[in-house]
Design a protein around this motif. Structure first.
Motif, PDB file in Angstrom:
ATOM      1  N   LEU A   1       0.819  -1.219   0.000  1.00  0.00           N
ATOM      2  CA  LEU A   1       0.000   0.000   0.000  1.00  0.00           C
ATOM      3  C   LEU A   1       0.851   1.266   0.000  1.00  0.00           C
ATOM      4  CD1 LEU A   1      -2.812  -1.044   2.513  1.00  0.00           C
ATOM      5  CD2 LEU A   1      -3.110  -0.540   0.080  1.00  0.00           C
TER       6      LEU A   1
ATOM      7  N   TRP B   1      -3.650   0.313   7.457  1.00  0.00           N
ATOM      8  CA  TRP B   1      -4.087  -0.951   6.844  1.00  0.00           C
ATOM      9  C   TRP B   1      -2.925  -1.950   6.725  1.00  0.00           C
ATOM     10  CZ3 TRP B   1      -6.151   3.648   4.751  1.00  0.00           C
ATOM     11  CH2 TRP B   1      -7.521   3.807   4.965  1.00  0.00           C
TER      12      TRP B   1
ATOM     13  N   THR C   1      -3.589  -5.088  -0.274  1.00  0.00           N
ATOM     14  CA  THR C   1      -5.052  -5.102  -0.309  1.00  0.00           C
ATOM     15  C   THR C   1      -5.417  -5.342  -1.767  1.00  0.00           C
ATOM     16  OG1 THR C   1      -5.127  -3.568   1.539  1.00  0.00           O
ATOM     17  CG2 THR C   1      -7.143  -3.822   0.270  1.00  0.00           C
TER      18      THR C   1
ATOM     19  N   ASN D   1      -8.506  -5.953  -3.236  1.00  0.00           N
ATOM     20  CA  ASN D   1      -9.826  -5.695  -3.828  1.00  0.00           C
ATOM     21  C   ASN D   1      -9.794  -4.414  -4.662  1.00  0.00           C
ATOM     22  OD1 ASN D   1      -9.955  -3.676  -1.888  1.00  0.00           O
ATOM     23  ND2 ASN D   1     -11.543  -4.670  -0.659  1.00  0.00           N
TER      24      ASN D   1
ATOM     25  N   GLU E   1     -16.619  -3.502  -0.175  1.00  0.00           N
ATOM     26  CA  GLU E   1     -16.706  -2.502   0.881  1.00  0.00           C
ATOM     27  C   GLU E   1     -17.884  -1.551   0.753  1.00  0.00           C
ATOM     28  OE1 GLU E   1     -12.957  -1.211   2.342  1.00  0.00           O
ATOM     29  OE2 GLU E   1     -11.889  -2.852   1.369  1.00  0.00           O
TER      30      GLU E   1
ATOM     31  N   ARG F   1     -16.313   5.258  -2.541  1.00  0.00           N
ATOM     32  CA  ARG F   1     -15.015   5.301  -3.254  1.00  0.00           C
ATOM     33  C   ARG F   1     -14.837   4.117  -4.212  1.00  0.00           C
ATOM     34  NH1 ARG F   1     -14.902   3.706   1.730  1.00  0.00           N
ATOM     35  NH2 ARG F   1     -13.684   1.928   2.407  1.00  0.00           N
ATOM     36  N   HIS F   2     -15.265   2.933  -3.786  1.00  0.00           N
ATOM     37  CA  HIS F   2     -15.121   1.773  -4.683  1.00  0.00           C
ATOM     38  C   HIS F   2     -16.133   1.883  -5.821  1.00  0.00           C
ATOM     39  CE1 HIS F   2     -12.465  -1.005  -2.357  1.00  0.00           C
ATOM     40  NE2 HIS F   2     -12.858  -0.249  -1.352  1.00  0.00           N
TER      41      HIS F   2
ATOM     42  N   TRP G   1      -6.947   6.693  -4.486  1.00  0.00           N
ATOM     43  CA  TRP G   1      -7.087   5.646  -5.508  1.00  0.00           C
ATOM     44  C   TRP G   1      -8.475   5.667  -6.144  1.00  0.00           C
ATOM     45  CZ3 TRP G   1     -11.058   2.430  -4.731  1.00  0.00           C
ATOM     46  CH2 TRP G   1     -11.484   2.176  -3.418  1.00  0.00           C
TER      47      TRP G   1
ATOM     48  N   HIS H   1      -4.442   9.305   0.276  1.00  0.00           N
ATOM     49  CA  HIS H   1      -5.742   8.599   0.322  1.00  0.00           C
ATOM     50  C   HIS H   1      -6.780   9.485   0.976  1.00  0.00           C
ATOM     51  CE1 HIS H   1      -8.672   5.832   2.217  1.00  0.00           C
ATOM     52  NE2 HIS H   1      -8.389   4.967   1.281  1.00  0.00           N
TER      53      HIS H   1
ATOM     54  N   GLN I   1      -1.108   6.584   0.333  1.00  0.00           N
ATOM     55  CA  GLN I   1      -1.196   5.263  -0.304  1.00  0.00           C
ATOM     56  C   GLN I   1      -0.661   5.421  -1.723  1.00  0.00           C
ATOM     57  OE1 GLN I   1      -4.999   3.200   1.755  1.00  0.00           O
ATOM     58  NE2 GLN I   1      -4.812   2.751  -0.414  1.00  0.00           N
TER      59      GLN I   1
HETATM   60  C1  FUC Z   1      -9.581  -0.771   0.936  1.00  0.00           C
HETATM   61  C2  FUC Z   1     -10.179   0.599   0.779  1.00  0.00           C
HETATM   62  C3  FUC Z   1      -9.694   1.593   1.747  1.00  0.00           C
HETATM   63  C4  FUC Z   1      -8.183   1.511   1.843  1.00  0.00           C
HETATM   64  C5  FUC Z   1      -7.759   0.103   2.149  1.00  0.00           C
HETATM   65  C6  FUC Z   1      -6.282  -0.077   2.179  1.00  0.00           C
HETATM   66  O1  FUC Z   1     -10.131  -1.454   1.995  1.00  0.00           O
HETATM   67  O2  FUC Z   1     -11.561   0.555   0.841  1.00  0.00           O
HETATM   68  O3  FUC Z   1     -10.065   2.862   1.275  1.00  0.00           O
HETATM   69  O4  FUC Z   1      -7.599   1.898   0.640  1.00  0.00           O
HETATM   70  O5  FUC Z   1      -8.216  -0.752   1.159  1.00  0.00           O
END
Ligand code: FUC
Length: 773
Positions: free
Chosen positions: A363, A375, A380, A382, A511, A590-591, A630, A669, A673
């Protein structure tokens, strides 16, 4: 006219490159620079060789190097699969299909989460502090990062003496190098010591300063990584006085500080390394070489990759302003060069954070000053890790993807246990995160972690890598990973009762809370879109490799039973099986997972599936333009795919503003990130060139803010390199070079033309796509 030397398709690992030393931004424009030292970490400048990283602060009285080594994570080898979790699966599925989503969520939380239910964090080594003297009046301070040399320089004048420091991280020599000089003899004074939040002790051996430590336990997983950092001061003139925990240097003419670091990590299940021996050997070898040689080899190796692409989007007076002031842009003046700098900075970061043999970019890439990073600084998967690698192949840095392929080869092994214990399934699966130890289970909470698609999405990033480079060796490594993932979905997909479609269950649209109080659901659009790509590409791979495996007809049959993409009541592309989009808790979330099909995939696009592309556009409009770093970067790529250059550009302006870009140009972020840096850079390239399935779209989403410019060395799917020049917003020249003989269809501003390309020979086309040479 573009120089012919700029048109070569650089074979992976070769020194020659498009545009090398010729076209491109004027000298000095590949520079981040400042008139003051860094105070905050997000003002410091990052350097790295993929494995070792440092954040350089450039203080006058004290230089601070915050240090990272990419295998220093918390914990030790562990296998977090929840034995017997699959026993709840039938009941969870029943609850979901009965619409009892929160009950399903509660049952997963209680019986199906990984043990422990969180993963390990990437960690800092600590800081090397180099106190350089009393802070008297200084003048002429300047601090910069030269992207073309991968060297950061700090210089200032004090008491009439000009002091200069240069720092870089060498790939060849595997050390961080900091050189201090002054323009008057015997002027350098230095006190070196360590500080670290780790369980670590510093000591002096001879005149080497050493920090030995052990990582921390997390989530009940013992810390069993030992690490060493060894610092050698190569001093010209002057005296060196070792102390117990510090080294003092007086009256030197020049000092070269060499820093080596290592841990006992070998692989995710082997920590039998000897970091002290490794670091000592690296320091001894580097200390035998002159500073000039260390630097020359470093610059050559960096340029071998970096100079493959040159990019000029136009220059204004803003290009002469310090980088932090350009980001603030108080006058609102046009600054197209900032977008070009952002793109090239991401290529610099990629080269510095991900190289063959190193860990993949997490990240924060390799730069993190904490024991518990935001995090966990993990992978990550997804969206974030996939986004990290979006610009690698288009930006002509194919070899930087190797660590991602190696990572997926690992989780394809550890993920077998998770497939068996959590789903009673064959094959392999990875949920929404992984770490150094290659954990693959559902973590954090049922509603975040119950997403069995992370590994399958990573495979699509790797497929893109293959598609750009057409390297059969990559395809051969990918194929078993893909069939292993297919084997999992053959066992794990279930029939959804209303339409009889085969869907993931349990899953989620990453998410995003749906109207029924959780994220847990069956068959979200993103899952089906990823499965389509996985199944189709596995068939293509099998055909290319001449494989006739028994699972191929089975995935063909399963492919035919997947849910279709659906258009909802607002004309939007549906995020879920049901038309819940307008009742979702956060309309501007955001997603934008259901738009995976538009980007990074191209199964939805304006040319072949215009109705679905229009629905995707509607979804984008509903979501809005602004999100986390992102999230913003993803939106720019999506608008570029819709060929909406001005819209994409307006969001890019937001990404480049102080709300989303720190003074050191790290993506906010917030907090930092690196995915936004990589996603934003890719968007710049997507605005200039797109292509798939034998089609190439030049100046695909060129914004009116970039009327004149050129780019050399971009890559497109199918083993193609492209140089593009334009003026008045129109193509003036397009040069294409292919790795193999092929005919492609080139499109630009309403013109389309079939172009026959011969391996290694450059076809030069004019603005109407007519051959020039
Ligand atoms: C996902 C995103 C968060 C963050 C995390 C590291 O869970 O929904 O915004 O970037 O990754």
């Amino acid at each position: 006219m573009l120089a012919a030397a700029g048109l070569a398709v650089p074979a992976i690992g070769e020194a020659q490159g498009a545009g090398q030393g010729k076209a491109g931004a004027p000298q000095g424009d590949l520079m981040l620079w400042y008139r003051q030292p860094a105070v905050e970490w997000t003002e410091a400048l990052p350097i790295g060789n993929g494995r070792l990283g440092a954040m350089v602060f450039g203080g006058v009285a004290q230089e601070r190097l915050q240090l990272n080594e990419d295998t220093l994570w918390a914990g030790s080898p562990y296998q977090p699969a929840h034995t017997g979790a699959a026993a709840s699966l039938d009941q969870v599925r029943k609850l979901i299909f009965a619409g009892q989503y929160t009950d399903a969520d509660a049952l997963i939380e209680k019986t199906m989460m990984a043990t422990p239910p969180r993963q390990m964090s990437y960690q800092t080594i600590g800081d090397l502090l180099l106190t350089t003297g009393v802070s008297s009046q200084t003048s002429g301070y300047r601090r910069d990062l030269d992207l073309d040399r991968a060297v950061t320089t700090t210089s200032y004048t004090q008491d009439g003496i000009r002091f200069t420091r240069e720092a870089f991280v060498s790939v060849r020599d595997q050390v961080i190098v900091l050189r201090l000089t002054a323009d008057r003899a015997k002027s350098l004074w230095l006190h070196g010591s360590f500080t670290s939040p780790q369980k670590a002790d510093s000591r002096v051996e001879g005149t080497d300063l050493i920090l030995d430590g052990v990582n921390t336990a997390q989530q009940g997983i013992d810390g069993k990584l030992s690490f060493t950092t060894r610092v050698r001061f190569v001093v010209e003139g002057g005296q060196v006085s070792p102390g117990d925990r510090e080294v003092l240097i007086r009256d030197a003419d020049a000092i070269t500080v060499l820093i080596a670091a290592a841990t006992n990590f070998k692989t995710y299940n082997d920590i039998s390394g000897d970091p002290a021996a490794v670091a000592r050997a690296q320091i001894e070898a580097a200390a035998m070489r002159s500073y000039a040689d260390l630097l020359a080899d470093h610059v050559t190796e960096h340029r071998r990759l970096f100079r493959r692409v040159s990019l000029d989007l136009g220059r204004t007076a803003m290009a002469d302003v310090p980088t932090d002031e350009r980001i603030l842009n108080k006058t609102g003046a046009a600054d197209p060069g900032l977008a070009a700098l952002y793109c090239q900075y991401a290529r610099y970061l990629m080269i510095s954070t991900s190289r063959p043999g190193t860990q993949a970019a997490g990240l924060q890439g390799i730069w993190n000053d904490k024991l518990n990073a935001p995090w966990g600084g993990k992978y990550t998967i997804n969206i974030n890790t996939e986004m990290n690698y979006w610009p690698a192949d288009p930006g002509n840095l194919a070899e930087c993807v190797e660590p991602l392929l190696a990572l997926v080869e690992d989780i394809a092994v550890t993920g077998r246990v998770t497939a068996r214990e959590h789903y009673g399934a064959g094959g392999w699966v990875c949920h929404h995160n992984t770490d150094l130890w290659r954990a693959t289970g559902p973590i954090d909470a049922a509603k975040f972690g119950t997403w069995p698609m992370g590994g399958a999405w990573l495979l699509q990033s790797l497929w893109d890598h293959y598609d750009y480079g057409q390297d059969e060796a990559v395809l051969k490594r990918l194929y078993p990973l893909m069939t292993g993932a297919c084997a999992f979905y053959l066992d794990a997909l279930v029939k959804e009762p209303r339409h009889g479609w085969m869907v993931t269950c349990p899953s989620m649209s990453p998410e995003h809370t749906h109207p029924y109080g959780t994220m847990i659901c069956a068959g979200p659009a993103i899952d089906t879109q990823i499965l389509r790509d996985l199944f189709d590409r596995t068939q293509i791979a099998a055909a290319r490799l001449g494989r006739k495996d028994a699972l191929l007809p089975r995935i063909k049959a399963l492919r035919a039973q997947l849910a279709p993409d659906q258009v909802g009541k607002m004309g939007q592309l549906q995020e879920w099986l049901d038309d819940w989009d307008m009742e979702a808790v956060d309309l501007h979330h955001r997603h934008v997972s259901h738009l995976y099909g538009l980007f990074p995939s191209y199964q939805i696009n304006i040319h072949d599936t215009p109705a679905l592309a229009a629905a995707a556009r509607k979804s984008l409009e509903i979501r809005g333009d602004q999100a986390t770093g992102w999230g913003t970067a993803w939106r720019i790529n999506l608008w570029a795919r819709l060929a909406e250059g001005d819209h994409a550009h307006s969001i890019l302006q937001f990404l480049l503003s102080p709300e989303r870009t720190y003074p050191n140009m790290f993506d906010a972020h917030p907090p930092f990130q690196i995915d936004g840096n990589f996603g934003g850079a890719n968007a710049v390239m997507e605005m200039l060139l797109q292509g798939w399935n034998g089609n190439l779209y030049a100046l695909s989403a060129l914004p009116s803010a970039w009327p004149v410019g050129h780019v050399t060395g971009l890559r497109a799917r199918g083993g193609i390199a492209a140089d593009i020049a334009w003026a008045d917003g129109k193509l003036t020249q397009l040069s294409l070079t292919s790795l193999h003989d092929q005919t492609i269809r080139v499109h630009c501003a309403g013109h389309s033309k079939d172009i026959a390309l011969k391996a290694g020979r450059t076809a030069v086309l004019d603005g109407q796509l007519q051959p020039v040479a």
